[in-house]
Motif scaffolding. Structure first.
Motif, PDB file in Angstrom:
ATOM      1  N   GLU A  98       0.816  -1.214   0.000  1.00 22.05           N
ATOM      2  CA  GLU A  98       0.000   0.000   0.000  1.00 22.05           C
ATOM      3  C   GLU A  98       0.851   1.266   0.000  1.00 22.05           C
ATOM      4  OE1 GLU A  98      -4.022  -1.632   2.183  1.00 22.05           O
ATOM      5  OE2 GLU A  98      -2.507  -0.684   3.450  1.00 22.05           O
ATOM      6  N   TRP A  99       2.152   1.126  -0.300  1.00 21.92           N
ATOM      7  CA  TRP A  99       2.992   2.302  -0.492  1.00 21.92           C
ATOM      8  C   TRP A  99       3.982   2.040  -1.610  1.00 21.92           C
ATOM      9  CZ3 TRP A  99       4.351  -0.422   4.159  1.00 21.92           C
ATOM     10  CH2 TRP A  99       5.651  -0.920   4.200  1.00 21.92           C
ATOM     11  N   VAL A 100       4.414   3.137  -2.216  1.00 26.66           N
ATOM     12  CA  VAL A 100       5.436   3.110  -3.260  1.00 26.66           C
ATOM     13  C   VAL A 100       6.546   4.057  -2.804  1.00 26.66           C
ATOM     14  CG1 VAL A 100       5.979   3.648  -5.675  1.00 26.66           C
ATOM     15  CG2 VAL A 100       3.733   2.695  -5.090  1.00 26.66           C
ATOM     16  N   VAL A 101       7.771   3.564  -2.785  1.00 28.83           N
ATOM     17  CA  VAL A 101       8.915   4.433  -2.526  1.00 28.83           C
ATOM     18  C   VAL A 101       9.176   5.178  -3.833  1.00 28.83           C
ATOM     19  CG1 VAL A 101      11.373   4.540  -1.951  1.00 28.83           C
ATOM     20  CG2 VAL A 101       9.896   2.851  -0.820  1.00 28.83           C
ATOM     21  N   VAL A 102       9.197   6.512  -3.767  1.00 31.97           N
ATOM     22  CA  VAL A 102       9.456   7.329  -4.950  1.00 31.97           C
ATOM     23  C   VAL A 102      10.790   8.038  -4.733  1.00 31.97           C
ATOM     24  CG1 VAL A 102       8.651   9.212  -6.430  1.00 31.97           C
ATOM     25  CG2 VAL A 102       6.984   7.689  -5.326  1.00 31.97           C
ATOM     26  N   LYS A 103      11.728   7.814  -5.646  1.00 28.73           N
ATOM     27  CA  LYS A 103      13.007   8.519  -5.635  1.00 28.73           C
ATOM     28  C   LYS A 103      13.040   9.376  -6.884  1.00 28.73           C
ATOM     29  CE  LYS A 103      15.528   5.149  -2.906  1.00 28.73           C
ATOM     30  NZ  LYS A 103      16.730   4.324  -2.781  1.00 28.73           N
ATOM     31  N   MET A 104      13.021  10.690  -6.684  1.00 31.12           N
ATOM     32  CA  MET A 104      12.995  11.615  -7.812  1.00 31.12           C
ATOM     33  C   MET A 104      14.348  11.600  -8.525  1.00 31.12           C
ATOM     34  SD  MET A 104       9.926  12.556  -7.748  1.00 31.12           S
ATOM     35  CE  MET A 104      10.040  13.649  -9.157  1.00 31.12           C
ATOM     36  N   THR A 105      14.298  11.572  -9.856  1.00 30.04           N
ATOM     37  CA  THR A 105      15.530  11.525 -10.633  1.00 30.04           C
ATOM     38  C   THR A 105      16.103  12.917 -10.879  1.00 30.04           C
ATOM     39  OG1 THR A 105      14.265  11.527 -12.705  1.00 30.04           O
ATOM     40  CG2 THR A 105      14.890   9.379 -11.792  1.00 30.04           C
ATOM     41  N   GLY A 106      15.297  13.948 -10.731  1.00 33.69           N
ATOM     42  CA  GLY A 106      15.751  15.319 -10.958  1.00 33.69           C
ATOM     43  C   GLY A 106      15.976  16.059  -9.658  1.00 33.69           C
ATOM     44  N   ALA A 107      15.641  17.344  -9.676  1.00 35.33           N
ATOM     45  CA  ALA A 107      15.896  18.222  -8.533  1.00 35.33           C
ATOM     46  C   ALA A 107      14.988  17.934  -7.345  1.00 35.33           C
ATOM     47  CB  ALA A 107      15.717  19.681  -8.960  1.00 35.33           C
ATOM     48  N   GLY A 108      13.870  17.303  -7.553  1.00 35.54           N
ATOM     49  CA  GLY A 108      12.917  17.062  -6.482  1.00 35.54           C
ATOM     50  C   GLY A 108      11.652  17.879  -6.715  1.00 35.54           C
ATOM     51  N   VAL A 109      10.711  17.768  -5.784  1.00 37.38           N
ATOM     52  CA  VAL A 109       9.424  18.455  -5.905  1.00 37.38           C
ATOM     53  C   VAL A 109       9.096  19.139  -4.587  1.00 37.38           C
ATOM     54  CG1 VAL A 109       8.531  16.859  -7.652  1.00 37.38           C
ATOM     55  CG2 VAL A 109       8.111  16.382  -5.237  1.00 37.38           C
ATOM     56  N   LYS A 110       8.207  20.132  -4.639  1.00 36.56           N
ATOM     57  CA  LYS A 110       7.743  20.793  -3.428  1.00 36.56           C
ATOM     58  C   LYS A 110       6.912  19.809  -2.613  1.00 36.56           C
ATOM     59  CE  LYS A 110       7.306  25.559  -5.010  1.00 36.56           C
ATOM     60  NZ  LYS A 110       6.317  26.638  -5.200  1.00 36.56           N
ATOM     61  N   PRO A 111       7.025  19.867  -1.283  1.00 39.05           N
ATOM     62  CA  PRO A 111       6.197  18.991  -0.459  1.00 39.05           C
ATOM     63  C   PRO A 111       4.724  19.373  -0.598  1.00 39.05           C
ATOM     64  CG  PRO A 111       7.700  20.313   0.908  1.00 39.05           C
ATOM     65  CD  PRO A 111       7.941  20.685  -0.501  1.00 39.05           C
ATOM     66  N   GLN A 112       3.869  18.380  -0.748  1.00 33.42           N
ATOM     67  CA  GLN A 112       2.429  18.588  -0.854  1.00 33.42           C
ATOM     68  C   GLN A 112       1.748  17.522  -0.005  1.00 33.42           C
ATOM     69  OE1 GLN A 112       0.771  19.288  -4.784  1.00 33.42           O
ATOM     70  NE2 GLN A 112       2.836  19.562  -5.577  1.00 33.42           N
ATOM     71  N   MET A 113       1.245  17.930   1.119  1.00 31.33           N
ATOM     72  CA  MET A 113       0.656  16.980   2.049  1.00 31.33           C
ATOM     73  C   MET A 113      -0.870  17.022   1.951  1.00 31.33           C
ATOM     74  SD  MET A 113       3.429  15.819   3.401  1.00 31.33           S
ATOM     75  CE  MET A 113       2.833  14.932   4.812  1.00 31.33           C
ATOM     76  N   ASP A 114      -1.477  15.889   2.247  1.00 27.66           N
ATOM     77  CA  ASP A 114      -2.931  15.779   2.403  1.00 27.66           C
ATOM     78  C   ASP A 114      -3.743  16.021   1.140  1.00 27.66           C
ATOM     79  OD1 ASP A 114      -2.512  15.260   5.153  1.00 27.66           O
ATOM     80  OD2 ASP A 114      -2.408  17.412   5.551  1.00 27.66           O
ATOM     81  N   VAL A 115      -3.116  15.966  -0.016  1.00 24.91           N
ATOM     82  CA  VAL A 115      -3.851  16.052  -1.282  1.00 24.91           C
ATOM     83  C   VAL A 115      -3.392  14.921  -2.189  1.00 24.91           C
ATOM     84  CG1 VAL A 115      -4.221  18.560  -1.215  1.00 24.91           C
ATOM     85  CG2 VAL A 115      -2.174  17.675  -2.303  1.00 24.91           C
ATOM     86  N   PRO A 116      -4.293  14.351  -2.967  1.00 22.73           N
ATOM     87  CA  PRO A 116      -3.865  13.307  -3.906  1.00 22.73           C
ATOM     88  C   PRO A 116      -2.945  13.900  -4.971  1.00 22.73           C
ATOM     89  CG  PRO A 116      -6.271  13.421  -3.758  1.00 22.73           C
ATOM     90  CD  PRO A 116      -5.719  14.589  -3.019  1.00 22.73           C
TER      91      PRO A 116
END
Length: 177
Positions: free
Chosen positions: A125-143
């Motif tokens: 029920e989880w996927v480890v995501v490792k960003m290949t680029g610079a990364g993304v802004k944190p976004q909590m509580d939204v799909p």
């Protein structure tokens, strides 16, 4: 059941991200977000598929370093067929590693109640995501939807199972909040 090492990893990740941890709350019956339409070249894969089978964490030898029973045998062929495929997965972000204010590694979980407050997610029920680029802004509580190359199979850290899905994240496709 989820190994205590994974629980420690999640709690440590929450604390490292500066989030409060509450216990004793039961998850509500909120459904996992539906998969967003996948961009061209990517297959939409939802937790309805990724979590559609029972996975029992393998036992460990007394040393805690070697699995006594392989778990890859528990992963159905329909899921193994996603290995090395370009997919788009929608879920809720739990940042694990940040650099310069951007999330470089995260857990994408199927339900927001699995992020911080309630039920410990099952290993599928989880996927480890490792960003290949610079990364993304944190976004909590939204799909949110990430696209990238999915790797399916057991992942171990210090002899403990830490997941069965790894997404090499190309980019954050969208958020719905």
């Amino acid at each position: 059941t989820v190994p205590s090492s994974m629980k420690r990893l999640l709690l440590t990740s929450l604390l490292a991200a500066g989030l409060s941890v509450a216990s004793g709350f039961a998850a509500d019956s909120a459904a996992a977000p539906s998969s967003a339409p996948a961009p061209e070249g990517y297959q939409a894969v939802g937790f309805d598929k990724l979590a559609s089978f029972t996975f029992t964490a393998p036992g460990y030898e007394a040393t805690g370093t070697e699995p006594a029973k392989p778990g890859n045998e528990q992963i159905p062929d329909r899921i193994k067929d996603l290995n090395e495929k370009k997919v788009a997965v929608t879920g809720f972000m739990l940042p694990v590693k940040m650099d310069g204010g951007l999330v470089k590694e995260l857990l994408l979980v199927k339900d927001p109640m699995m992020c911080c407050y309630g039920v410990m997610p099952k290993v599928n029920e989880w996927v480890v995501v490792k960003m290949t680029g610079a990364g993304v802004k944190p976004q909590m509580d939204v799909p949110i939807t990430f696209e990238g190359k999915l790797k399916v199979g057991e992942m171990f850290e210090n002899g403990y199972l830490t997941g069965i899905y790894l997404l090499e994240g190309d980019r954050l496709v969208e958020s719905k909040g």
